[in-house]
Scaffold this motif. Structure first.
Motif, mmCIF file in Angstrom:
data_model
loop_
_atom_site.group_PDB
_atom_site.id
_atom_site.type_symbol
_atom_site.label_atom_id
_atom_site.label_comp_id
_atom_site.label_asym_id
_atom_site.label_seq_id
_atom_site.Cartn_x
_atom_site.Cartn_y
_atom_site.Cartn_z
ATOM 1 N N ALA A 9 -9.166 8.103 -11.354
ATOM 2 C CA ALA A 9 -9.553 8.149 -10.028
ATOM 3 C C ALA A 9 -8.774 8.988 -9.233
ATOM 4 O O ALA A 9 -7.437 8.845 -9.228
ATOM 5 N N PRO A 10 -9.185 9.178 -7.887
ATOM 6 C CA PRO A 10 -8.426 10.050 -7.284
ATOM 7 C C PRO A 10 -7.477 8.992 -6.531
ATOM 8 O O PRO A 10 -7.505 7.937 -6.454
ATOM 9 N N VAL A 11 -6.228 9.546 -6.204
ATOM 10 C CA VAL A 11 -5.208 8.671 -5.765
ATOM 11 C C VAL A 11 -4.976 8.879 -4.137
ATOM 12 O O VAL A 11 -5.133 9.903 -3.699
ATOM 13 N N PRO A 12 -5.246 7.452 -3.526
ATOM 14 C CA PRO A 12 -5.344 7.566 -2.113
ATOM 15 C C PRO A 12 -4.356 7.808 -1.422
ATOM 16 O O PRO A 12 -2.891 7.817 -2.003
ATOM 17 N N ASN A 13 -4.236 8.326 -0.360
ATOM 18 C CA ASN A 13 -3.121 8.646 0.550
ATOM 19 C C ASN A 13 -2.983 7.838 1.525
ATOM 20 O O ASN A 13 -3.997 7.104 2.100
ATOM 21 N N VAL A 14 -1.734 7.252 1.763
ATOM 22 C CA VAL A 14 -1.349 6.258 2.909
ATOM 23 C C VAL A 14 -0.250 6.878 3.893
ATOM 24 O O VAL A 14 0.484 7.457 3.437
ATOM 25 N N ARG A 15 -0.334 6.575 5.111
ATOM 26 C CA ARG A 15 0.545 6.931 6.324
ATOM 27 C C ARG A 15 1.734 5.991 6.049
ATOM 28 O O ARG A 15 1.334 4.837 6.108
ATOM 29 N N ALA A 16 2.727 6.588 6.213
ATOM 30 C CA ALA A 16 4.084 5.501 6.266
ATOM 31 C C ALA A 16 4.451 5.565 7.859
ATOM 32 O O ALA A 16 4.266 6.257 8.768
ATOM 33 N N ARG A 17 5.248 4.049 8.018
ATOM 34 C CA ARG A 17 5.875 3.951 9.265
ATOM 35 C C ARG A 17 7.352 3.834 8.762
ATOM 36 O O ARG A 17 7.568 3.344 7.782
ATOM 37 N N GLN A 18 8.149 4.359 9.622
ATOM 38 C CA GLN A 18 9.720 4.396 9.441
ATOM 39 C C GLN A 18 10.158 2.906 9.840
ATOM 40 O O GLN A 18 10.102 2.360 10.622
ATOM 41 N N LEU A 19 11.217 2.492 8.928
ATOM 42 C CA LEU A 19 11.935 1.344 8.913
ATOM 43 C C LEU A 19 13.402 1.728 8.851
ATOM 44 O O LEU A 19 13.832 2.273 7.959
ATOM 45 N N VAL A 45 4.329 10.522 -4.490
ATOM 46 C CA VAL A 45 3.342 9.394 -5.263
ATOM 47 C C VAL A 45 4.538 8.184 -5.588
ATOM 48 O O VAL A 45 5.382 8.415 -6.162
ATOM 49 N N ARG A 46 3.790 7.041 -5.291
ATOM 50 C CA ARG A 46 4.680 5.723 -5.626
ATOM 51 C C ARG A 46 3.946 4.755 -6.413
ATOM 52 O O ARG A 46 2.504 4.659 -5.921
ATOM 53 N N ARG A 47 4.255 3.849 -7.034
ATOM 54 C CA ARG A 47 3.792 2.636 -7.605
ATOM 55 C C ARG A 47 4.371 1.559 -6.806
ATOM 56 O O ARG A 47 5.429 1.223 -6.582
ATOM 57 N N SER A 48 3.240 0.572 -6.356
ATOM 58 C CA SER A 48 3.522 -0.558 -5.510
ATOM 59 C C SER A 48 3.734 -1.748 -6.336
ATOM 60 O O SER A 48 3.589 -1.689 -7.441
ATOM 61 N N PRO A 49 4.451 -2.720 -5.621
ATOM 62 C CA PRO A 49 4.883 -3.952 -6.428
ATOM 63 C C PRO A 49 3.662 -4.617 -7.127
ATOM 64 O O PRO A 49 3.675 -5.265 -8.266
ATOM 65 N N CYS A 50 2.327 -4.296 -6.352
ATOM 66 C CA CYS A 50 1.266 -4.982 -7.102
ATOM 67 C C CYS A 50 0.434 -4.223 -8.190
ATOM 68 O O CYS A 50 -0.591 -4.419 -8.666
ATOM 69 N N GLY A 51 1.053 -3.070 -8.521
ATOM 70 C CA GLY A 51 0.380 -2.061 -9.392
ATOM 71 C C GLY A 51 -0.360 -0.764 -9.008
ATOM 72 O O GLY A 51 -0.638 -0.056 -9.836
ATOM 73 N N ALA A 52 -0.730 -0.716 -7.648
ATOM 74 C CA ALA A 52 -1.475 0.263 -7.055
ATOM 75 C C ALA A 52 -0.637 1.384 -6.994
ATOM 76 O O ALA A 52 0.652 1.598 -6.935
ATOM 77 N N ILE A 53 -1.259 2.665 -7.328
ATOM 78 C CA ILE A 53 -0.666 4.097 -7.229
ATOM 79 C C ILE A 53 -1.233 4.563 -5.903
ATOM 80 O O ILE A 53 -2.613 4.753 -5.919
ATOM 81 N N TYR A 54 -0.370 5.231 -5.112
ATOM 82 C CA TYR A 54 -0.676 6.118 -3.999
ATOM 83 C C TYR A 54 0.076 7.032 -3.535
ATOM 84 O O TYR A 54 1.232 7.109 -4.190
#
Length: 66
Positions: A9-19, A45-54
């Motif tokens: 499936a296409p990989v979603p894009n997410v906007r980050a906020r800086q911390l 491209v990153r994999r989140s702790p829940c396993g999602a890739i975005y």
């Protein structure tokens, strides 16, 4: 020999906020899969702790009046 697995499936894009932390700038994103906030040390491209890739994108630049 390395193996490559393509995404079905296409990989979603997410906007980050800086911390800003004691030693690093981190990217904080709202996960499109579980809706929780996840922190990453970089963009791309990153994999989140829940396993999602975005794809983590930089924050939008503020528009200035011309």
């Amino acid at each position: 020999m390395s193996e490559y697995t393509s995404q079905s499936a296409p990989v979603p894009n997410v906007r980050a906020r800086q911390l800003a932390t004691a030693g690093h700038l981190q990217a904080v994103v709202k996960c499109p899969s579980c809706s929780q906030l996840h922190r990453h040390l970089g963009l791309g491209v990153r994999r989140s702790p829940c396993g999602a890739i975005y794809v983590v994108r930089p924050p939008r630049q503020a528009r200035t009046a011309a």
